[in-house]
Structure formats: structure tokens, C-alpha cells
Write a protein that holds these residues in place. Structure first.
Motif, PDB file in Angstrom:
ATOM      1  N   ALA A   1       8.319 -14.538 -17.523  1.00  0.00           N
ATOM      2  CA  ALA A   1       8.109 -15.107 -16.192  1.00  0.00           C
ATOM      3  C   ALA A   1       7.372 -14.116 -15.292  1.00  0.00           C
ATOM      4  N   ILE A   2       7.797 -12.865 -15.324  1.00  0.00           N
ATOM      5  CA  ILE A   2       7.163 -11.839 -14.484  1.00  0.00           C
ATOM      6  C   ILE A   2       5.724 -11.587 -14.931  1.00  0.00           C
ATOM      7  N   GLY A   3       5.539 -11.392 -16.232  1.00  0.00           N
ATOM      8  CA  GLY A   3       4.209 -11.089 -16.738  1.00  0.00           C
ATOM      9  C   GLY A   3       3.219 -12.214 -16.505  1.00  0.00           C
ATOM     10  N   ASN A   4       3.614 -13.447 -16.773  1.00  0.00           N
ATOM     11  CA  ASN A   4       2.711 -14.576 -16.590  1.00  0.00           C
ATOM     12  C   ASN A   4       2.423 -14.833 -15.114  1.00  0.00           C
ATOM     13  N   THR A   5       3.395 -14.571 -14.257  1.00  0.00           N
ATOM     14  CA  THR A   5       3.173 -14.726 -12.817  1.00  0.00           C
ATOM     15  C   THR A   5       2.187 -13.684 -12.308  1.00  0.00           C
ATOM     16  N   LEU A   6       2.314 -12.459 -12.775  1.00  0.00           N
ATOM     17  CA  LEU A   6       1.429 -11.384 -12.316  1.00  0.00           C
ATOM     18  C   LEU A   6       0.002 -11.524 -12.840  1.00  0.00           C
ATOM     19  N   ALA A   7      -0.179 -12.259 -13.926  1.00  0.00           N
ATOM     20  CA  ALA A   7      -1.525 -12.448 -14.485  1.00  0.00           C
ATOM     21  C   ALA A   7      -2.262 -13.543 -13.714  1.00  0.00           C
ATOM     22  N   PHE A   8      -2.389 -13.336 -12.409  1.00  0.00           N
ATOM     23  CA  PHE A   8      -2.935 -14.370 -11.526  1.00  0.00           C
ATOM     24  C   PHE A   8      -4.420 -14.605 -11.759  1.00  0.00           C
ATOM     25  N   TRP A   9      -5.115 -13.650 -12.358  1.00  0.00           N
ATOM     26  CA  TRP A   9      -6.548 -13.799 -12.583  1.00  0.00           C
ATOM     27  C   TRP A   9      -6.853 -14.659 -13.809  1.00  0.00           C
ATOM     28  N   ARG A  10      -5.814 -15.036 -14.549  1.00  0.00           N
ATOM     29  CA  ARG A  10      -6.012 -15.849 -15.752  1.00  0.00           C
ATOM     30  C   ARG A  10      -5.188 -17.122 -15.625  1.00  0.00           C
ATOM     31  N   ARG A  11      -5.764 -18.104 -14.973  1.00  0.00           N
ATOM     32  CA  ARG A  11      -5.084 -19.376 -14.765  1.00  0.00           C
ATOM     33  C   ARG A  11      -5.949 -20.498 -15.334  1.00  0.00           C
TER      34      ARG A  11
ATOM     35  N   ALA B   1       5.172 -29.486 -20.175  1.00  0.00           N
ATOM     36  CA  ALA B   1       5.166 -28.226 -20.925  1.00  0.00           C
ATOM     37  C   ALA B   1       4.026 -27.316 -20.494  1.00  0.00           C
ATOM     38  N   TRP B   2       2.806 -27.844 -20.430  1.00  0.00           N
ATOM     39  CA  TRP B   2       1.676 -27.002 -20.031  1.00  0.00           C
ATOM     40  C   TRP B   2       1.836 -26.465 -18.618  1.00  0.00           C
ATOM     41  N   SER B   3       2.498 -27.220 -17.763  1.00  0.00           N
ATOM     42  CA  SER B   3       2.642 -26.799 -16.364  1.00  0.00           C
ATOM     43  C   SER B   3       3.776 -25.811 -16.159  1.00  0.00           C
ATOM     44  N   ARG B   4       4.505 -25.477 -17.217  1.00  0.00           N
ATOM     45  CA  ARG B   4       5.619 -24.532 -17.104  1.00  0.00           C
ATOM     46  C   ARG B   4       5.335 -23.179 -17.766  1.00  0.00           C
ATOM     47  N   THR B   5       4.094 -22.947 -18.140  1.00  0.00           N
ATOM     48  CA  THR B   5       3.764 -21.670 -18.765  1.00  0.00           C
ATOM     49  C   THR B   5       3.659 -20.526 -17.761  1.00  0.00           C
ATOM     50  N   TYR B   6       3.478 -20.852 -16.477  1.00  0.00           N
ATOM     51  CA  TYR B   6       3.135 -19.892 -15.418  1.00  0.00           C
ATOM     52  C   TYR B   6       1.732 -19.321 -15.636  1.00  0.00           C
ATOM     53  N   ARG B   7       0.998 -19.909 -16.583  1.00  0.00           N
ATOM     54  CA  ARG B   7      -0.380 -19.513 -16.831  1.00  0.00           C
ATOM     55  C   ARG B   7      -1.327 -20.702 -16.690  1.00  0.00           C
ATOM     56  N   SER B   8      -0.777 -21.898 -16.662  1.00  0.00           N
ATOM     57  CA  SER B   8      -1.626 -23.083 -16.622  1.00  0.00           C
ATOM     58  C   SER B   8      -0.912 -24.199 -15.881  1.00  0.00           C
ATOM     59  N   ARG B   9      -1.681 -25.183 -15.485  1.00  0.00           N
ATOM     60  CA  ARG B   9      -1.099 -26.418 -14.951  1.00  0.00           C
ATOM     61  C   ARG B   9      -1.880 -27.586 -15.513  1.00  0.00           C
TER      62      ARG B   9
END
Length: 377
Positions: free
Chosen positions: A264-274, A296-304
Motif C-alpha cells: 500500500a505504501i509503495g504503490n501510493t508513493l509511486a505517484f509518477w506511474r499511474r 480489482a484494477w482500481s484497487r492496485t493503488y497503481r491504476s484505476r
């Protein structure tokens, strides 16, 4: 001197924060429990089915109610899609106010009616009311409507964190219940509610609750079995790609762990890769598969997940629910267009989506999503 003191103080606070965070992470469980959940005794399963028999009509009326602003995607759509395809009840989706229901974390739909319009057409109330998780579990209109339906004899079913909505009506006082693993602590704050572990579905005197998001699939199949028979439930289960649908569950397999927190922390901090994952919205699309894939795709914290279509017109789903596209487009960039999992039966669509998420973001993110959905992998 003042600036030096302020700088040192700031660095000290940062170091203290990092140290506290490190200790917190270290104290988290390193992994969830493993192993299969034990089978449910036959007499318990039979008691559950008996408690869920239609209370009023031979062909029951089932209402799925949500608030217009952020009701949970799969909680709202999966019971509708599974129960409607069974054709053993009249199933309607409702909203507390006029207008579309914006679901969370993805999709927007046009409900069949408002709660007020439903009351005008059905003054004797529904047979079953299904309550999804909502962004507000204290919405006064929703709470009062659920209380009124219960008073008219409806069986109330709180799906996932929808159990907290039902708890706030007072209908769970003195009853046994369960909810999504993340909200168990909140449920236990209601001292009159007795939390039950290791069950995906708990029924107590006219009120049912389930564990996390994907539990609405076995819950809906159990309702089908209670309303019709096991053969009908088995036929629908095959159609959605599920083998078993009883209440077996291992609660300690779903918890806040160190890998979960770090992901959760790592994917949230990777804000430049959405990524904006585009799902083509077509007429006749399976609303259950769509809900699971988009959720499912919207819960990765990397995509929506976003839906797209050539026009802004709403598209009717497999069972006639109008779904609105998020964007008007004839195609989507290949990099952000997932495999066509929505064409698969729902359970297989979710499995394929988790595999695609793992291929793109790694196993930890796929496990992170499955944990949120309370889906055993």
C-alpha cells in the motif's frame, strides 16, 4: 541559530516518525494464515437455508439499495447480476435519491428506481433487501428505509461493510454478524453485536451479513438455493464459474500484514506511474464480470479502471441494467487496455484479472488486491 535549531528539530521529528513506522511495520504479521477452511456441518447449512426462505411471496422481490455517492461496485452489481440471471425472483436496484449511482472504486449505473418510488409501487415492501458498503454508513435516508423494510417483513442482507450500515440501523443489536476483515474492529465497537469468525455468511433472525466483497457471490447463490433449490443454485454456480458456495471461511487468512502495508505504501508513493485501464463498454456485457474486473484494477493503488464507448449513451448490461461509459472513445491505448477478462465467467474473470495485475505490477500487488476483495488465491 534559530534556523539550525528548527532544522535539527525537524530532522529529529522525521527520524522519530520513521523509527515509529519501522517498529509498527515490524510488529505486523509477516504473512496471513494458510490452509483451507473446514467444511460447514450439514445441519448448519440447512439452518441457514431455512432462515433465508422467502418470507412473503412465492416469487420474491429483491431490492438492492445504495446511496448515489459511492456505493461499493461489486457489492451493488454482483448480487444483482447473479440473482437476475437465476430468474427466480424480481430483482431491482435502488438509490436513495434521483439520478445515477456512482459506484466505488469504479463504474456508474442508472438504478431502476428510487427508494421513494419503490415504496409507492410496493407498499408491502420487499422480501429481501441487500445493503452494500457505502461511503456513508450513517446516511439517514438509507437507514430509515432499511428499518422500514425490516418492519414490513423483509430479510435484510448486509454485504461486506454494508454490515456497518445495517449495524447503524440497530437491526443487528443482540444478533450475530460478520463483515469485511478490515472492519471487524468497527463492528465490535457495537457492544450488542456478537461477531462470528470463520463464516462467510451469518444469518440471525431475519438479518444476514457477509464477509468481504467477493462474499456476495456465495451469498447470492445461497439465496438462490433457499428460494428455489440446490439444482438451480448449482446451475447458476457453473455459469459464474464457482464450485462451492457454502459459508466456509478462514478469517485469519485475511488480515493487515507487513506485505499488505508495504505494498500500500509503495504503490501510493509511486505517484509518477499511474495507469488508466480502459474497459470497453458493450451492450449485453456481464455486469458481474465487469464489476469484478473494474474493482480489482482500481484497487492496485497503481491504476484505476475506466469504461469507454463510442458514444456517451448508457449501455444495457446482460440483465438490463444501464451502465454509463466514463469516456467517449473508439479505442484505448494498448498498454492500458487489459486482457478481455470481462468476456469470461465472473470467477474466471477475477482470476484472469489478478494474473494480469501480477504480470504488470508483481505478485505483492495481486495479493494486495485479493486481500482487499477477501478472495482466496
Amino acid at each position: 541559530m534559530t534556523w539550525r535549531i528548527l532544522t535539527l528539530s525537524g530532522l529529529g521529528c522525521v527520524a522519530l516518525f520513521l523509527a515509529a513506522g519501522g517498529i509498527w511495520l515490524y510488529l505486523l504479521p509477516p504473512a496471513p494464515a494458510r490452509g483451507s477452511a473446514p467444511a460447514i456441518a450439514r445441519d448448519e447449512s440447512e439452518a441457514t437455508l431455512a432462515a433465508l426462505k422467502p418470507p412473503k411471496r412465492q416469487r420474491p422481490l429483491i431490492a438492492i439499495v445504495g446511496i448515489n455517492n459511492m456505493s461499493e461496485t461489486t457489492d451493488y452489481l454482483m448480487p444483482y447480476g447473479i440473482l437476475a440471471r437465476a430468474d427466480i425472483a424480481d430483482v431491482v436496484t435502488l438509490a436513495t435519491q434521483p439520478g445515477p449511482v456512482t459506484l466505488f472504486p469504479a463504474l456508474k449505473v442508472e438504478p431502476h428506481a428510487t427508494t421513494a418510488a419503490f415504496d409507492a409501487e410496493h407498499p408491502d415492501g420487499a422480501d429481501y433487501v441487500i445493503v452494500p458498503a457505502m461511503s456513508r454508513d450513517d446516511d439517514p435516508v438509507a437507514l430509515q428505509w432499511i428499518r422500514t423494510q425490516a418492519a414490513r417483513g423483509a430479510i435484510i442482507v448486509g454485504v461486506c461493510v454494508g454490515a456497518m450500515v445495517v449495524a447503524n440501523t440497530g437491526l443487528l443489536d443482540g444478533r450475530q454478524a460478520t463483515t469485511h476483515w478490515y472492519s471487524v474492529r468497527d463492528l465490535r465497537k457495537h457492544s450488542d453485536i456478537r461477531y462470528v469468525a470463520d463464516r462467510r455468511l451469518v444469518v440471525d433472525r431475519g438479518v444476514a451479513t457477509t464477509t468481504g466483497i467477493t462474499a456476495s457471490m456465495p451469498m447470492a447463490l445461497t439465496l438462490i438455493e433457499a428460494i428455489a433449490d440446490r439444482n438451480k443454485a448449482a446451475a447458476v454456480a457453473r455459469d459464474v464459474g464457482l464450485v462451492e458456495w457454502d459459508a466456509r471461511h478462514r478469517s485469519d487468512a485475511f488480515q493487515f500484514t507487513r506485505p499488505f502495508a508495504l505494498t500500500a505504501i509503495g504503490n501510493t508513493l509511486a505517484f509518477w506511474r499511474r495507469d488508466e485501464v480502459g474497459i470497453e463498454l458493450t451492450s449485453g456485457i456481464d455486469e458481474v464480470s465487469l464489476a469484478l474486473v473494474a474493482d480489482a484494477w482500481s484497487r492496485t493503488y497503481r491504476s484505476r479502471a475506466l469504461t469507454f464507448a463510442a458514444t456517451a449513451d448508457a449501455r444495457p448490461s446482460r440483465n438490463g441494467l444501464l451502465i454509463m461509459p466514463d469516456k467517449v472513445a473508439v479505442d484505448w491505448p494498448a498498454r492500458e487496455k487489459p486482457p478481455p477478462a470481462v468476456e469470461l465467467p465472473p470467477a474466471k474473470a477475477l482470476d484472469a484479472t489478478l494474473q494480469a495485475i501480477e504480470a504488470r505490477y508483481g505478485q505483492h500487488t495481486a495479493d494486495f488486491v485479493a486481500m482487499q476483495l477477501e478472495y482466496p488465491r
